[in-house]
Every structure is written in structure tokens, then in C-alpha cells.
Design a protein around this motif. Sequence first.
Motif, PDB file in Angstrom:
ATOM      1  N   ALA A   1     -11.244  -3.796   2.587  1.00  0.00           N
ATOM      2  CA  ALA A   1     -11.598  -5.078   1.964  1.00  0.00           C
ATOM      3  C   ALA A   1     -10.337  -5.853   1.566  1.00  0.00           C
ATOM      4  O   ALA A   1     -10.220  -7.057   1.830  1.00  0.00           O
ATOM      5  N   PHE A   2      -9.378  -5.156   0.952  1.00  0.00           N
ATOM      6  CA  PHE A   2      -8.117  -5.760   0.479  1.00  0.00           C
ATOM      7  C   PHE A   2      -7.380  -6.432   1.635  1.00  0.00           C
ATOM      8  O   PHE A   2      -7.017  -7.618   1.576  1.00  0.00           O
TER       9      PHE A   2
ATOM     10  N   TRP B   1      -7.543   8.107  18.814  1.00  0.00           N
ATOM     11  CA  TRP B   1      -8.096   6.752  18.706  1.00  0.00           C
ATOM     12  C   TRP B   1      -8.880   6.499  17.427  1.00  0.00           C
ATOM     13  O   TRP B   1      -8.868   5.396  16.885  1.00  0.00           O
ATOM     14  N   LEU B   2      -9.571   7.525  16.877  1.00  0.00           N
ATOM     15  CA  LEU B   2     -10.417   7.307  15.696  1.00  0.00           C
ATOM     16  C   LEU B   2      -9.604   7.067  14.416  1.00  0.00           C
ATOM     17  O   LEU B   2     -10.158   6.625  13.417  1.00  0.00           O
ATOM     18  N   ASN B   3      -8.293   7.347  14.448  1.00  0.00           N
ATOM     19  CA  ASN B   3      -7.477   7.063  13.260  1.00  0.00           C
ATOM     20  C   ASN B   3      -7.404   5.551  12.982  1.00  0.00           C
ATOM     21  O   ASN B   3      -7.073   5.139  11.868  1.00  0.00           O
ATOM     22  N   ALA B   4      -7.702   4.751  14.006  1.00  0.00           N
ATOM     23  CA  ALA B   4      -7.556   3.292  13.874  1.00  0.00           C
ATOM     24  C   ALA B   4      -8.419   2.728  12.744  1.00  0.00           C
ATOM     25  O   ALA B   4      -8.022   1.778  12.061  1.00  0.00           O
ATOM     26  N   THR B   5      -9.611   3.299  12.548  1.00  0.00           N
ATOM     27  CA  THR B   5     -10.513   2.746  11.528  1.00  0.00           C
ATOM     28  C   THR B   5     -10.600   3.648  10.292  1.00  0.00           C
ATOM     29  O   THR B   5     -11.415   3.411   9.405  1.00  0.00           O
ATOM     30  N   ARG B   6      -9.735   4.663  10.215  1.00  0.00           N
ATOM     31  CA  ARG B   6      -9.824   5.651   9.148  1.00  0.00           C
ATOM     32  C   ARG B   6      -9.095   5.158   7.888  1.00  0.00           C
ATOM     33  O   ARG B   6      -7.973   5.563   7.583  1.00  0.00           O
ATOM     34  N   SER B   7      -9.753   4.262   7.166  1.00  0.00           N
ATOM     35  CA  SER B   7      -9.159   3.721   5.942  1.00  0.00           C
ATOM     36  C   SER B   7     -10.215   3.636   4.852  1.00  0.00           C
ATOM     37  O   SER B   7     -11.404   3.457   5.134  1.00  0.00           O
ATOM     38  N   HIS B   8      -9.750   3.744   3.598  1.00  0.00           N
ATOM     39  CA  HIS B   8     -10.659   3.642   2.450  1.00  0.00           C
ATOM     40  C   HIS B   8     -11.265   2.229   2.402  1.00  0.00           C
ATOM     41  O   HIS B   8     -10.563   1.243   2.667  1.00  0.00           O
TER      42      HIS B   8
ATOM     43  N   ILE C   1      -7.188 -10.727   2.863  1.00  0.00           N
ATOM     44  CA  ILE C   1      -5.890 -11.397   3.039  1.00  0.00           C
ATOM     45  C   ILE C   1      -5.690 -11.812   4.502  1.00  0.00           C
ATOM     46  O   ILE C   1      -5.122 -12.867   4.787  1.00  0.00           O
ATOM     47  N   ASN C   2      -6.194 -10.993   5.440  1.00  0.00           N
ATOM     48  CA  ASN C   2      -6.023 -11.279   6.873  1.00  0.00           C
ATOM     49  C   ASN C   2      -6.805 -12.502   7.334  1.00  0.00           C
ATOM     50  O   ASN C   2      -6.365 -13.237   8.217  1.00  0.00           O
ATOM     51  N   VAL C   3      -7.988 -12.680   6.776  1.00  0.00           N
ATOM     52  CA  VAL C   3      -8.876 -13.753   7.245  1.00  0.00           C
ATOM     53  C   VAL C   3      -8.369 -15.125   6.793  1.00  0.00           C
ATOM     54  O   VAL C   3      -8.492 -16.117   7.522  1.00  0.00           O
ATOM     55  N   ILE C   4      -7.787 -15.170   5.599  1.00  0.00           N
ATOM     56  CA  ILE C   4      -7.462 -16.458   4.966  1.00  0.00           C
ATOM     57  C   ILE C   4      -6.587 -17.389   5.842  1.00  0.00           C
ATOM     58  O   ILE C   4      -6.978 -18.532   6.072  1.00  0.00           O
ATOM     59  N   PRO C   5      -5.412 -16.936   6.359  1.00  0.00           N
ATOM     60  CA  PRO C   5      -4.512 -17.928   6.971  1.00  0.00           C
ATOM     61  C   PRO C   5      -5.105 -18.690   8.149  1.00  0.00           C
ATOM     62  O   PRO C   5      -5.013 -19.930   8.183  1.00  0.00           O
ATOM     63  N   LEU C   6      -5.722 -18.008   9.109  1.00  0.00           N
ATOM     64  CA  LEU C   6      -6.228 -18.714  10.294  1.00  0.00           C
ATOM     65  C   LEU C   6      -7.426 -19.585   9.966  1.00  0.00           C
ATOM     66  O   LEU C   6      -7.589 -20.676  10.511  1.00  0.00           O
ATOM     67  N   ALA C   7      -8.296 -19.094   9.051  1.00  0.00           N
ATOM     68  CA  ALA C   7      -9.457 -19.893   8.649  1.00  0.00           C
ATOM     69  C   ALA C   7      -8.985 -21.155   7.918  1.00  0.00           C
ATOM     70  O   ALA C   7      -9.472 -22.256   8.171  1.00  0.00           O
TER      71      ALA C   7
ATOM     72  N   LEU D   1       0.836  -1.219   0.000  1.00  0.00           N
ATOM     73  CA  LEU D   1       0.000   0.000   0.000  1.00  0.00           C
ATOM     74  C   LEU D   1       0.864   1.259   0.000  1.00  0.00           C
ATOM     75  O   LEU D   1       0.463   2.307  -0.502  1.00  0.00           O
ATOM     76  N   HIS D   2       2.057   1.161   0.582  1.00  0.00           N
ATOM     77  CA  HIS D   2       2.963   2.311   0.585  1.00  0.00           C
ATOM     78  C   HIS D   2       3.828   2.371  -0.659  1.00  0.00           C
ATOM     79  O   HIS D   2       4.143   3.452  -1.156  1.00  0.00           O
ATOM     80  N   GLU D   3       4.246   1.214  -1.163  1.00  0.00           N
ATOM     81  CA  GLU D   3       5.271   1.188  -2.209  1.00  0.00           C
ATOM     82  C   GLU D   3       4.719   1.165  -3.628  1.00  0.00           C
ATOM     83  O   GLU D   3       5.415   1.527  -4.569  1.00  0.00           O
ATOM     84  N   VAL D   4       3.462   0.729  -3.786  1.00  0.00           N
ATOM     85  CA  VAL D   4       2.860   0.669  -5.129  1.00  0.00           C
ATOM     86  C   VAL D   4       1.974   1.910  -5.307  1.00  0.00           C
ATOM     87  O   VAL D   4       0.990   2.069  -4.578  1.00  0.00           O
TER      88      VAL D   4
END
Length: 298
Positions: free
Chosen positions: A180-181, A168-175, A185-191, A147-150
Motif C-alpha cells: 500500500a505504501f 519468480w514468486l518473490n516478485a509479489t512477496r511483500s507485506h 506513492i507510485n501512482v501519484i506522479p503519472l496520474a 524501507l531499508h534504512e528506517v
Amino acid sequence: MESARGSVTLRAVHRVIPWLIFPVTVSAVIGGATVALAADVSASLVVGLATFASVVVVVTLERVRPFRAEWNRPRGDLVTDALYLPTFLGVNALVEPVVRVVAVAVGVAISGAIGMGMWPTEWPVLAQLAVACVVVELFDYWPHRWLHEVPSLWRFHAIHHNPQRLYWLNATRSHPVEIAFRGVINVIPLALLGAGESVLALVALTNSVLGLFQHANIDFEMGPLTWIFSVGEMHRWHHSVELAEANANYGSNFLFWDVVFGTRYRDRSRPGPAAIGIQHDDLPASWWAQLGAPFRQG
Ligand SMILES: [Zn+2]
């Protein structure tokens, strides 16, 4: 004499408080949740209540011990920041269940094919949590770094970095596209590996409480914990206007993959970056306009 001894004790307490804030809060939240889950309290209730308690503690500490007093004052950004909270929860609520069902099914098929379970379910739950955090962090380190390099991905992530104050509100401040992206990717490995419900609940809670401390405007000390946790001072460097400081400390909650891949950054001679935000910031201020901004640039 009595009062002299009393004031020495008081000074000692004042000195030690900044070092206790982070470890005591996180231990209380994760420890309390572990006990509740072992007592068969519903996982969603435990995560919900413990997250709410963490928000109350962090917001209170921001008032009592701010890192920068001026960061507690809204600058026309509060409505936009607040709208990203339901955005974050909503996108994750849509994405997670679908990806989880598919990944669990694939994991069960693989387990069946190799004839063994892939997750150490017999381990103590906190040991399983530790393994889960190492795995999940690897699967978030690289998406965050991309997300930073591309450049085409940075357009979306810039929305998380353009605020000039951290609280504290910066924690959820994302597009939503980034949410979704990273969510997929986060859900896949543990599931895929077949981690149980208690472990998934504790991972979700770890994400919440560390995410709050990551951006919290609280003056607290970490000492050697700066090698482990990507919170407080360590994450402020990641929000620096200076790219040399910001393109570092990619860990979402922990820094061990930054240590492995050589991107951990800390300048001990300063308490934090000179300025927070991004260079050449031309993002609009409203939530609605920000959602469309990445599609209009370039
Ligand atoms: Zn970032």
C-alpha cells in the motif's frame, strides 16, 4: 566437415542464448503490447495477457536454465509465497483507483491553473513510456531505500528479504502495508501529470515483466545492461545476507537513480552473493503469522 560446421554453429547459438533471453523477451512483450494498444485492444486485456505470457516464459526458463537448481525446489515456502500473489493484486486493486482519481483531479486543477497540459501526449508512446519509467522509478527509489534504512519500516520490508532462494514468486512477496505504501506513492506522479491510458498500461506491464526478471531463477547475461536494469544478477546483490551488498541497487526496475545517488553495486569477480536472506532472521514461516510479525517486534 558438415557436422563439424554444424557443431560450431550449435556452440555459437549456445553461447549467445544467455545474452538474448532478457532483451528478446522484454522487447517482445513491450513491443507486442504497444502494437495491440495502438490497435485499440482493451488496456486491461493487453496487460493481463502479456503478464501471463511473461510468467509462462519466465517459469519455463527457470526449469530450462536455472541460476541455482536448488532454488527451484520448494522448502516449505510455496504456500506462503503463493498467498502473497493475491495479496499483492488485492491491495493494489483497492489502493490504486482511489489514489488515481484524487491525483488526476489535482493534476487537472493544476493544469487548468497554469493553462497547459503537463504530460507530453503528442510524443511517440515508447518515448512517453521512457519518461514515465524515469519518473516512477524516482518515486519508488526513495520509499524502497527508506524501507531499508528506517528500522520501523524495515520490519515490513524484511518479509520480502527473508527467503533464502529467489524465483519468480518473490516478485509479489511483500507485506500489505509495504504494498500500500509503495502503491500510493507510485501512482501519484503519472496520474498527477496526466499520462494517458496506453502509457499507464505499458508502465504496469514493464513493472510486471521486469519484476519477474528481477527475482527469476534464470541464468542469463546482461553485460552493459547492468547499468540500466535492476534485474537478475543486479537484484540478487540486493538480496544478499551481507548488508554492504544488500543496501544497494534499490531501483525497482531500473538502476539509473542508483547511479545518480551512488548506490549501484556489482562485484564482477563473483556471479552473485554467497547467500541470500537476512541476518538474525526470526520471522515466522506462515503468511498469516508474517502479516502480524512487524507489529509485534520491538
Ligand atoms: Zn529491498
